[in-house]
Every structure is written in C-alpha cells, then in structure tokens.
Design a protein around this motif. Structure first.
Motif, PDB file in Angstrom:
ATOM      1  N   GLU A 119      59.604  69.326  79.363  1.00  0.00           N
ATOM      2  CA  GLU A 119      58.587  68.480  79.971  1.00  0.00           C
ATOM      3  C   GLU A 119      58.810  67.002  79.674  1.00  0.00           C
ATOM      4  OE1 GLU A 119      54.777  71.459  80.221  1.00  0.00           O
ATOM      5  OE2 GLU A 119      54.861  70.062  78.550  1.00  0.00           O
ATOM      6  N   ARG A 120      59.564  66.701  78.634  1.00  0.00           N
ATOM      7  CA  ARG A 120      59.820  65.298  78.298  1.00  0.00           C
ATOM      8  C   ARG A 120      60.815  64.717  79.273  1.00  0.00           C
ATOM      9  NH1 ARG A 120      61.288  65.167  72.192  1.00  0.00           N
ATOM     10  NH2 ARG A 120      61.216  62.930  72.598  1.00  0.00           N
ATOM     11  N   SER A 121      60.646  63.449  79.596  1.00  0.00           N
ATOM     12  CA  SER A 121      61.500  62.786  80.578  1.00  0.00           C
ATOM     13  C   SER A 121      62.659  62.079  79.899  1.00  0.00           C
ATOM     14  CB  SER A 121      60.689  61.758  81.365  1.00  0.00           C
ATOM     15  OG  SER A 121      59.668  62.390  82.072  1.00  0.00           O
ATOM     16  N   TYR A 122      63.821  62.136  80.549  1.00  0.00           N
ATOM     17  CA  TYR A 122      65.025  61.475  80.058  1.00  0.00           C
ATOM     18  C   TYR A 122      65.732  60.847  81.249  1.00  0.00           C
ATOM     19  CZ  TYR A 122      64.045  64.508  76.143  1.00  0.00           C
ATOM     20  OH  TYR A 122      63.424  65.141  75.115  1.00  0.00           O
ATOM     21  N   GLY A 123      66.415  59.770  81.006  1.00  0.00           N
ATOM     22  CA  GLY A 123      67.168  59.125  82.067  1.00  0.00           C
ATOM     23  C   GLY A 123      67.066  57.620  81.962  1.00  0.00           C
ATOM     24  N   THR A 124      67.237  56.955  83.097  1.00  0.00           N
ATOM     25  CA  THR A 124      67.228  55.500  83.115  1.00  0.00           C
ATOM     26  C   THR A 124      65.957  54.995  83.787  1.00  0.00           C
ATOM     27  OG1 THR A 124      68.404  55.447  85.207  1.00  0.00           O
ATOM     28  CG2 THR A 124      69.741  55.341  83.215  1.00  0.00           C
ATOM     29  N   PHE A 125      65.658  53.733  83.534  1.00  0.00           N
ATOM     30  CA  PHE A 125      64.538  53.075  84.193  1.00  0.00           C
ATOM     31  C   PHE A 125      64.908  51.629  84.434  1.00  0.00           C
ATOM     32  CE2 PHE A 125      63.866  52.520  79.690  1.00  0.00           C
ATOM     33  CZ  PHE A 125      63.557  51.179  79.574  1.00  0.00           C
ATOM     34  N   GLN A 126      64.277  51.044  85.412  1.00  0.00           N
ATOM     35  CA  GLN A 126      64.450  49.621  85.695  1.00  0.00           C
ATOM     36  C   GLN A 126      63.174  49.130  86.356  1.00  0.00           C
ATOM     37  OE1 GLN A 126      68.084  48.285  87.529  1.00  0.00           O
ATOM     38  NE2 GLN A 126      67.003  46.694  88.652  1.00  0.00           N
ATOM     39  N   ARG A 127      62.642  48.041  85.843  1.00  0.00           N
ATOM     40  CA  ARG A 127      61.468  47.393  86.417  1.00  0.00           C
ATOM     41  C   ARG A 127      61.802  45.926  86.612  1.00  0.00           C
ATOM     42  NH1 ARG A 127      56.346  49.836  85.735  1.00  0.00           N
ATOM     43  NH2 ARG A 127      55.762  48.235  87.230  1.00  0.00           N
ATOM     44  N   SER A 128      61.466  45.394  87.778  1.00  0.00           N
ATOM     45  CA  SER A 128      61.670  43.976  88.069  1.00  0.00           C
ATOM     46  C   SER A 128      60.336  43.359  88.431  1.00  0.00           C
ATOM     47  CB  SER A 128      62.655  43.794  89.225  1.00  0.00           C
ATOM     48  OG  SER A 128      63.937  44.239  88.835  1.00  0.00           O
ATOM     49  N   LEU A 129      60.151  42.123  88.009  1.00  0.00           N
ATOM     50  CA  LEU A 129      58.895  41.422  88.209  1.00  0.00           C
ATOM     51  C   LEU A 129      59.205  39.992  88.625  1.00  0.00           C
ATOM     52  CD1 LEU A 129      55.761  41.266  87.739  1.00  0.00           C
ATOM     53  CD2 LEU A 129      56.297  40.617  85.400  1.00  0.00           C
ATOM     54  N   ARG A 130      58.692  39.591  89.789  1.00  0.00           N
ATOM     55  CA  ARG A 130      58.872  38.206  90.234  1.00  0.00           C
ATOM     56  C   ARG A 130      57.827  37.353  89.525  1.00  0.00           C
ATOM     57  NH1 ARG A 130      61.809  35.834  93.720  1.00  0.00           N
ATOM     58  NH2 ARG A 130      62.362  37.725  94.814  1.00  0.00           N
ATOM     59  N   LEU A 131      58.294  36.322  88.835  1.00  0.00           N
ATOM     60  CA  LEU A 131      57.414  35.434  88.082  1.00  0.00           C
ATOM     61  C   LEU A 131      56.812  34.382  89.006  1.00  0.00           C
ATOM     62  CD1 LEU A 131      59.729  35.016  84.989  1.00  0.00           C
ATOM     63  CD2 LEU A 131      57.757  36.533  85.226  1.00  0.00           C
ATOM     64  N   PRO A 132      55.601  33.908  88.706  1.00  0.00           N
ATOM     65  CA  PRO A 132      54.936  32.951  89.594  1.00  0.00           C
ATOM     66  C   PRO A 132      55.495  31.535  89.504  1.00  0.00           C
ATOM     67  CG  PRO A 132      53.539  33.443  87.718  1.00  0.00           C
ATOM     68  CD  PRO A 132      54.733  34.347  87.616  1.00  0.00           C
ATOM     69  N   PHE A 133      56.414  31.293  88.563  1.00  0.00           N
ATOM     70  CA  PHE A 133      56.994  29.960  88.399  1.00  0.00           C
ATOM     71  C   PHE A 133      58.349  30.100  87.724  1.00  0.00           C
ATOM     72  CE2 PHE A 133      54.057  30.852  84.928  1.00  0.00           C
ATOM     73  CZ  PHE A 133      54.897  30.809  83.839  1.00  0.00           C
ATOM     74  N   PRO A 134      59.226  29.086  87.865  1.00  0.00           N
ATOM     75  CA  PRO A 134      60.522  29.137  87.180  1.00  0.00           C
ATOM     76  C   PRO A 134      60.340  29.054  85.659  1.00  0.00           C
ATOM     77  CG  PRO A 134      60.476  27.394  88.843  1.00  0.00           C
ATOM     78  CD  PRO A 134      59.098  27.928  88.730  1.00  0.00           C
ATOM     79  N   VAL A 135      61.194  29.748  84.942  1.00  0.00           N
ATOM     80  CA  VAL A 135      61.127  29.803  83.482  1.00  0.00           C
ATOM     81  C   VAL A 135      62.470  29.386  82.915  1.00  0.00           C
ATOM     82  CG1 VAL A 135      60.815  31.355  81.513  1.00  0.00           C
ATOM     83  CG2 VAL A 135      59.421  31.656  83.539  1.00  0.00           C
ATOM     84  N   ASP A 136      62.430  28.640  81.824  1.00  0.00           N
ATOM     85  CA  ASP A 136      63.650  28.265  81.126  1.00  0.00           C
ATOM     86  C   ASP A 136      64.135  29.483  80.332  1.00  0.00           C
ATOM     87  OD1 ASP A 136      65.745  27.130  79.756  1.00  0.00           O
ATOM     88  OD2 ASP A 136      64.485  25.803  78.519  1.00  0.00           O
ATOM     89  N   PRO A 137      65.284  30.070  80.685  1.00  0.00           N
ATOM     90  CA  PRO A 137      65.751  31.280  79.999  1.00  0.00           C
ATOM     91  C   PRO A 137      65.980  31.085  78.502  1.00  0.00           C
ATOM     92  CG  PRO A 137      67.197  30.735  81.856  1.00  0.00           C
ATOM     93  CD  PRO A 137      66.189  29.653  81.736  1.00  0.00           C
ATOM     94  N   GLU A 138      66.258  29.865  78.084  1.00  0.00           N
ATOM     95  CA  GLU A 138      66.496  29.597  76.661  1.00  0.00           C
ATOM     96  C   GLU A 138      65.218  29.731  75.838  1.00  0.00           C
ATOM     97  OE1 GLU A 138      69.553  29.176  75.452  1.00  0.00           O
ATOM     98  OE2 GLU A 138      70.275  29.410  77.515  1.00  0.00           O
ATOM     99  N   GLN A 139      64.059  29.667  76.483  1.00  0.00           N
ATOM    100  CA  GLN A 139      62.781  29.728  75.774  1.00  0.00           C
ATOM    101  C   GLN A 139      62.156  31.127  75.757  1.00  0.00           C
ATOM    102  OE1 GLN A 139      61.617  27.029  74.120  1.00  0.00           O
ATOM    103  NE2 GLN A 139      63.510  26.036  74.779  1.00  0.00           N
TER     104      GLN A 139
END
Length: 171
Positions: free
Chosen positions: A114-134
């Motif tokens: 009954e336990r789940s195994y495998g891969t997952f991927q979630r993507s989310l569009r952000l409402p504004f640009p973000v500095d990746p370094e922060q």
C-alpha cells in the motif's frame, strides 16, 4: 422474467450472494484497480520500475511581508534523493522514494503493498522574479522548506483600497 444481460451485477459468488450493491462495490473497486494499475505501486514483486511510478508530494505555499515559503511533505525521501531548481520564475521540486530492501539480500514475498514508491515532480510559477542566490532550502523530518525572499521592489507593493461606487453625478 429474464434478466437483462447488459446489467453489470453478477449473482452468486462466494461473498456476494445476490446483493446488487455489493456487486456494484466490487465492480467499482475492480474498475479503479484497472485504471490505476501500476500508478504509485511497484510492479514485479516490489521492485520499482522508475518511470511510470509516481507519488504525490503535498505542498503548502505561504506569503509573509519579506518572503514566500514553500513546504512539501516528502515522507521516506532523503535530501540526497531530492532536487530543487529555479528556472526564471518557476520553482521545481523533484525527488524519488526508493523501495526499501531488506538487509542481507533476503528475498521477501509481499501479500500486498500500500505504500507508494517512485518519483515525483512539482512545479510552481512564482508571482515575481526571485534572485536564485538568495533562495534557501532546508530538509528536516521529511519536510522540505524552501524560503524565497522578496526583492525590494516586491516589498514596496501595497494593497489598494477599492471604494464602492456610491457617488452620483448631476444630482
């Protein structure tokens, strides 16, 4: 009176007797088993086949004055089996939950899984640009927390009060 042959209910059987509701219940379970066969459940006696087995990663997204915080529940996933990327204004969380093997090479036979195994991927569009370094990501107790600080431009934005249209012209 002859029974309609197109009726999905079956009479007899070990558990069903002639109860049409129990037969309907079994048929619906069979239908869902057929539709979702192999989704989230390892095939071939517990060996995950990678592509084709998907699990769900539940997320919360909250916003404060200075940051957006994304938390994702990833039980059974380690920080080494997960990846966070930021491409323009799209945040993507990827990971994999491996099937647990017994130590010592002992072969196990499962009665059901009954336990789940495998891969997952979630993507989310952000409402504004973000500095990746922060951007900061922390993985603790099966919860991935991603903190996306707002830039000075987003902090200056404010809510505008909308007035009701109660003024009349030419009264």
């Amino acid at each position: 009176m002859a029974r309609n042959l197109l009726t999905p209910f079956r009479s007899g059987g070990l558990l069903g007797g002639g109860d049409p509701f129990l037969s309907l219940h079994r048929e619906m379970n069979r239908l869902f088993d057929d539709v979702f066969h192999g989704v989230g459940v390892p095939a071939g006696g517990g060996q995950s086949q990678g592509a084709g087995n998907f699990i769900n990663a539940n997320m919360n997204v909250s916003e404060a004055d200075k940051e957006i915080r994304v938390t994702a529940e990833l039980p059974g996933v380690t920080d080494k089996d997960s990846d966070v990327s930021l491409n323009d204004d799209v945040l993507t969380i990827w990971g994999e939950k491996h099937f647990e093997q017994t130590k010592g090479g002992e072969k196990e036979s499962y009665h059901f899984v009954e336990r789940s195994y495998g891969t997952f991927q979630r993507s989310l569009r952000l409402p504004f640009p973000v500095d990746p370094e922060q951007v900061k990501a922390n993985f603790e107790h099966g919860v991935l927390t991603i903190t996306l600080p707002k830039t000075a431009q987003q902090e200056r934005s404010r809510r505008i009060q909308v007035q009701s249209g109660g003024t009349s012209q030419g009264a």
